[in-house]
Design a protein around this motif. Structure first.
Motif, PDB file in Angstrom:
ATOM      1  N   UNK A  58       0.828  -1.201   0.000  1.00  0.00           N
ATOM      2  CA  UNK A  58       0.000   0.000   0.000  1.00  0.00           C
ATOM      3  C   UNK A  58       0.869   1.261   0.000  1.00  0.00           C
ATOM      4  N   UNK A  59       1.979   1.216   0.743  1.00  0.00           N
ATOM      5  CA  UNK A  59       2.878   2.363   0.785  1.00  0.00           C
ATOM      6  C   UNK A  59       3.547   2.640  -0.539  1.00  0.00           C
ATOM      7  N   UNK A  80       0.142   5.307  12.438  1.00  0.00           N
ATOM      8  CA  UNK A  80      -0.295   5.876  11.163  1.00  0.00           C
ATOM      9  C   UNK A  80      -0.951   4.833  10.277  1.00  0.00           C
ATOM     10  N   UNK A  81      -1.697   5.325   9.298  1.00  0.00           N
ATOM     11  CA  UNK A  81      -2.372   4.403   8.382  1.00  0.00           C
ATOM     12  C   UNK A  81      -1.372   3.586   7.573  1.00  0.00           C
ATOM     13  N   UNK A  82      -0.134   4.117   7.426  1.00  0.00           N
ATOM     14  CA  UNK A  82       0.874   3.391   6.648  1.00  0.00           C
ATOM     15  C   UNK A  82       1.208   2.036   7.255  1.00  0.00           C
ATOM     16  N   UNK A 128      12.844   6.463   2.398  1.00  0.00           N
ATOM     17  CA  UNK A 128      13.103   6.557   3.840  1.00  0.00           C
ATOM     18  C   UNK A 128      11.894   6.102   4.640  1.00  0.00           C
ATOM     19  N   UNK A 129      10.686   6.508   4.209  1.00  0.00           N
ATOM     20  CA  UNK A 129       9.476   6.086   4.920  1.00  0.00           C
ATOM     21  C   UNK A 129       9.253   4.588   4.790  1.00  0.00           C
ATOM     22  N   UNK A 130       9.520   4.046   3.606  1.00  0.00           N
ATOM     23  CA  UNK A 130       9.366   2.601   3.416  1.00  0.00           C
ATOM     24  C   UNK A 130      10.359   1.823   4.277  1.00  0.00           C
TER      25      UNK A 130
END
Length: 413
Positions: free
Chosen positions: A52-53, A145-147, A61-63
């Protein structure tokens, strides 16, 4: 629904606070075992979040913050087990004084109560926060978070299974089911039920929490960490320290974002640093750095000096000595972590004394600004606002003290 979650947490907090140390320790060990027994379920849930991400265009970086693998899940379990094995905090007598009137006055460590943890794409926070709050005798409400929602749900199931196995209420650790920001605004207004809020995430999230909160908030807006290269023991060693601080995990808050180089060593050190880092890192430098480093160095703007890149980007500046380095840090820093590389003991001591960031270092990577690396066990967060904690926070940061007074018939006159 948010109030119902908080009311259940408050009731559970009373049970956890009264539970003997061996019961809370048993719960933590059971949680670690439950995580180990749920690796497949946790990784399957995390795979959904990653897919989804990626579809949503999350940054690399977020992944990386979001990603779990077998090694990282084992690390989550190990961190919980380490918290379980740490010395007991509750009931510890911090100081005792006998007053002239014969009263014995002690300060004894107690839980805070209910902790609200608000975080983004960091599923490790789910188990770290649960473990540290339980160790300190608190209940916690998690709002991820939704992530990471699927990962957090899978981890919560393991946490609650451990609580139930130790006969503690599952409501001692809860996950807010909604991921919209309105849920955060509602949660942080409940000053009759929640004792402390700790947000972990980007600057926007933390400012949103601070703007809406009626409960105390541990704030950490940015991690603009600096390394000042003064007179290093070895130039190659200095490059290796900077490379570790920038490249090992660029998307974390203790990664270095700005390197300051003493002008006396700049002609030799800048080319060496550029040669080592330019293949992997985008360098942004002042005029001197660009002249010495060559065309691979981009021009730095004013905004670069206060930037938290969380990426393979590094700002580099040449400064005229320690005073200029400290002045730069005072102007652009975020009170997170600063390090000096030097063999001059007097300069090092001045740096440690005059730089007031929450962690200051000599001849070490900023990546060591971490609760586990500094001996706290798992980390609940990093405070850069001094109240009631400053720097990395472990279980002790989730406690306070109360006065215990023992008398023998004294009355006040």
């Amino acid at each position: 629904m948010i109030r119902e979650v908080a009311e259940a947490a408050r009731a559970a907090a009373r049970v956890v606070a009264k539970a003997p140390a061996e019961v809370r320790t048993a719960a933590l060990r059971a949680i670690a075992e439950a995580i180990d027994g749920s690796v497949g379920e946790i990784l399957a849930a995390n795979a959904k979040d990653l897919a989804a991400g990626e579809a949503a265009g999350l940054s690399a970086a977020m992944l990386d913050r979001l990603r779990l693998d077998a090694k990282r899940v084992a690390g989550l379990s190990r961190a919980v087990a380490e918290v379980a094995a740490a010395p007991e905090l509750l009931g510890r007598v911090e100081r005792t004084e006998l007053r002239p009137n014969g009263l014995e006055v002690s300060r004894v460590r107690i839980p805070l109560g209910v902790i609200a943890m608000i975080y983004e794409a960091r599923p490790n926070v789910t188990t770290d926060a649960a473990a540290l709050c339980l160790k300190a005798g608190n209940a916690c409400i998690l709002r991820g978070g939704r992530e990471a929602i699927e990962s957090n749900r899978a981890l919560l199931r393991a946490v609650q299974a451990g609580l139930v196995a130790a006969k503690l209420p599952a409501e001692a650790v809860q996950l807010v089911p909604m991921t919209d920001r309105e849920a955060i605004a509602e949660l942080v207004k409940l000053d009759d039920l929640i004792d402390l809020c700790i947000p972990r995430g980007g600057e926007g999230l933390i400012r949103y929490v601070a703007d809406h909160a009626r409960v105390p908030v541990i704030k950490h807006y940015k991690g603009v960490c600096h390394i000042y290269v003064h007179a290093p023991r070895d130039l190659d060693e200095a490059v290796a320290i900077i490379a570790n601080a920038k490249i090992q995990r660029p998307g974390v808050c203790n990664a270095v974002e700005t390197v300051l180089i003493d002008r006396a060593i700049a002609p030799v050190f800048v080319p060496k640093l550029v040669a080592a880092l330019a293949p992997q890192v985008e360098l942004r430098g002042d005029d001197t750095v660009r002249q010495l480093g060559g065309p691979s160095v981009r021009a730095a703007s004013e905004d670069d000096w206060s930037a938290e890149y969380l990426d393979l980007i590094l700002a580099v500046r040449v400064v005229d000595g320690l005073d200029a380095a400290i002045a730069h840090i005072e102007r652009y820093g975020s009170n997170h972590t600063e390090s000096i590389l030097t063999t001059d003991a007097a300069i090092a001591e001045r740096f440690l004394r005059e730089v007031d960031s929450s962690t200051v270092m000599v001849n070490a990577s900023t990546r060591f600004a971490d609760g586990g690396e500094l001996g706290l066990g798992a980390e609940i967060g990093i405070s850069t606002t001094r109240l009631h904690a400053y720097g990395p926070m472990g279980a002790e940061g989730l406690t306070t003290t109360k006065f215990v007074v023992r008398g023998s018939g004294q009355v006040r006159t």
